[in-house]
Design a protein around this motif. Structure first.
Motif, PDB file in Angstrom:
ATOM      1  N   PHE A  10     -50.547  34.520 -38.642  1.00 63.39           N
ATOM      2  CA  PHE A  10     -50.082  33.927 -39.838  1.00 63.39           C
ATOM      3  C   PHE A  10     -48.519  34.689 -39.655  1.00 63.39           C
ATOM      4  O   PHE A  10     -48.445  35.411 -40.892  1.00 63.39           O
ATOM      5  CB  PHE A  10     -50.696  33.746 -41.123  1.00 63.39           C
ATOM      6  N   LEU A  13     -45.551  34.577 -43.238  1.00 60.07           N
ATOM      7  CA  LEU A  13     -45.812  34.918 -44.653  1.00 60.07           C
ATOM      8  C   LEU A  13     -44.596  35.574 -45.285  1.00 60.07           C
ATOM      9  O   LEU A  13     -43.815  36.150 -44.601  1.00 60.07           O
ATOM     10  CB  LEU A  13     -47.009  35.754 -44.777  1.00 60.07           C
ATOM     11  N   GLN A  17     -46.951  37.602 -50.075  1.00 56.74           N
ATOM     12  CA  GLN A  17     -48.105  37.528 -49.763  1.00 56.74           C
ATOM     13  C   GLN A  17     -48.746  38.553 -48.789  1.00 56.74           C
ATOM     14  O   GLN A  17     -49.681  38.914 -48.752  1.00 56.74           O
ATOM     15  CB  GLN A  17     -48.013  36.080 -48.601  1.00 56.74           C
ATOM     16  N   TYR A  21     -52.103  40.249 -49.532  1.00 48.90           N
ATOM     17  CA  TYR A  21     -53.039  40.661 -48.414  1.00 48.90           C
ATOM     18  C   TYR A  21     -53.430  42.190 -48.051  1.00 48.90           C
ATOM     19  O   TYR A  21     -54.419  42.562 -48.028  1.00 48.90           O
ATOM     20  CB  TYR A  21     -52.768  40.027 -47.043  1.00 48.90           C
ATOM     21  N   LEU A  55     -59.623  32.344 -43.425  1.00 44.47           N
ATOM     22  CA  LEU A  55     -58.417  31.616 -43.103  1.00 44.47           C
ATOM     23  C   LEU A  55     -58.341  30.881 -41.938  1.00 44.47           C
ATOM     24  O   LEU A  55     -57.502  30.100 -41.596  1.00 44.47           O
ATOM     25  CB  LEU A  55     -57.254  32.890 -43.003  1.00 44.47           C
ATOM     26  N   ALA A  58     -57.334  27.562 -42.879  1.00 51.26           N
ATOM     27  CA  ALA A  58     -55.828  27.480 -43.155  1.00 51.26           C
ATOM     28  C   ALA A  58     -55.262  27.105 -41.715  1.00 51.26           C
ATOM     29  O   ALA A  58     -54.347  26.531 -41.374  1.00 51.26           O
ATOM     30  CB  ALA A  58     -55.219  28.749 -43.607  1.00 51.26           C
ATOM     31  N   SER A  62     -53.285  22.468 -43.673  1.00 53.63           N
ATOM     32  CA  SER A  62     -52.359  23.272 -44.562  1.00 53.63           C
ATOM     33  C   SER A  62     -52.228  22.241 -45.870  1.00 53.63           C
ATOM     34  O   SER A  62     -51.557  21.373 -45.977  1.00 53.63           O
ATOM     35  CB  SER A  62     -50.971  23.177 -43.843  1.00 53.63           C
ATOM     36  N   LEU A  83     -57.535  32.139 -49.269  1.00 59.23           N
ATOM     37  CA  LEU A  83     -56.744  30.863 -49.269  1.00 59.23           C
ATOM     38  C   LEU A  83     -55.704  30.781 -50.265  1.00 59.23           C
ATOM     39  O   LEU A  83     -54.690  29.979 -49.938  1.00 59.23           O
ATOM     40  CB  LEU A  83     -57.815  29.632 -49.252  1.00 59.23           C
ATOM     41  N   MET A  86     -52.614  32.428 -49.431  1.00 60.91           N
ATOM     42  CA  MET A  86     -52.204  31.564 -48.377  1.00 60.91           C
ATOM     43  C   MET A  86     -51.196  30.395 -48.832  1.00 60.91           C
ATOM     44  O   MET A  86     -50.196  29.751 -48.528  1.00 60.91           O
ATOM     45  CB  MET A  86     -53.084  31.063 -47.083  1.00 60.91           C
TER      46      MET A  86
END
Length: 209
Positions: A10, A13, A17, A21, A55, A58, A62, A83, A86
Motif C-alpha cells: 500500500f 499511504l 496512516q 501502522y 488488509l 482492502a 476500496s 481497515l 486505511m
C-alpha cells in the motif's frame, strides 16, 4: 518486525496512516502483556499475520466515504483496526462477546487517534443498527455466521460491490460453501500478497441481495 511490509503493498499511504501502522506493534505487544489477545508466536509476525491479512479486504474493495462496516468477533481489533486506518472516512463498529478484548480495541484506537471506530462488548445479533458491509476473520463456519448477520444490512448499495459479507478464511472451503447455499465470490490472497502465509488465505464475499 516492522511495518515496511504494509507500505510495500500500500504505497500511497499518508504520513498519518504510516505512523498509525508503525505504532501498532508496540501497542499490541504492550496490551498483550496484560490481556492475551494474540498468541506469543503471532505477535512477532503481527504485520503479516494480522495487519496485512486484515488488509486483504482492502485489496478486494476500496470503501467509499460514508460506508458503514461492522466487524463481528473482532478479537483484538482485526480486521477492523487496520481497515479503519486505511479508510478514515468509513465508520467501523467492532464487536466481540469478550469484554477484555474490546478494552484492547479501545486502548489501541485511542492511542493512534482513530476517529472512525466504535467498539462494543456485544453479540452481533443484539445490535440494532444496519450496515453496508460485515467483515470478519474466520469466527465460525459461513452458514451460522450468515444467520447472525443477515438482518444487519442496509438495503441500498453505493460501493463497487453490493452490500454484503467480506469474510477472511483459509484452507479448503468447498464443503463449507456448499453447506451455506449462498451466492459467493472468492478472492485468493496470493493474487495480492506473495508471502507464504497467504498461500491458502482467501476473502469470501457474500452479497446480501
Amino acid at each position: 518486525m516492522n511495518s515496511d511490509i504494509i507500505f510495500k503493498y500500500f504505497p500511497d499511504l499518508t504520513a498519518e496512516q504510516k505512523s498509525q501502522y508503525e505504532a501498532l506493534y508496540d501497542l499490541y505487544q504492550d496490551w498483550n502483556s496484560q490481556i492475551n489477545v494474540i498468541s506469543r508466536k503471532d505477535i512477532d509476525e503481527l504485520y503479516i499475520r494480522h495487519i496485512l491479512h486484515s488488509l486483504g479486504i482492502a485489496k478486494v474493495i476500496s470503501f467509499k466515504p460514508g460506508t458503514t462496516v461492522l466487524d463481528v468477533g473482532t478479537g483484538g481489533g482485526f480486521p477492523g483496526i487496520p481497515l479503519a486506518i486505511m479508510f478514515p472516512e468509513t465508520q467501523f463498529t467492532l464487536v466481540d462477546s469478550i469484554g477484555k478484548k474490546i478494552k484492547v480495541v479501545n486502548g489501541v484506537s485511542e492511542s493512534i487517534g482513530l476517529q472512525n471506530v466504535e467498539a462494543f462488548h456485544n453479540r452481533a445479533e443484539q445490535l440494532s443498527d444496519n450496515y453496508d458491509f460485515v467483515v470478519s476473520r474466520a469466527v465460525t463456519r459461513l452458514k451460522p455466521f450468515y444467520q447472525w448477520v443477515k438482518n444487519k444490512f442496509k438495503a441500498d448499495s453505493f460501493n463497487d460491490l453490493k452490500n454484503g459479507i467480506l469474510y477472511l478464511k483459509g484452507g479448503d472451503l468447498s464443503e463449507e460453501l456448499k453447506e451455506a447455499k449462498k451466492k459467493y465470490e472468492i478472492y485468493d490472497l496470493p493474487s495480492y500478497f506473495e508471502e507464504e502465509f497467504f498461500e491458502t488465505k482467501k476473502v469470501v464475499y457474500v452479497p446480501i441481495s
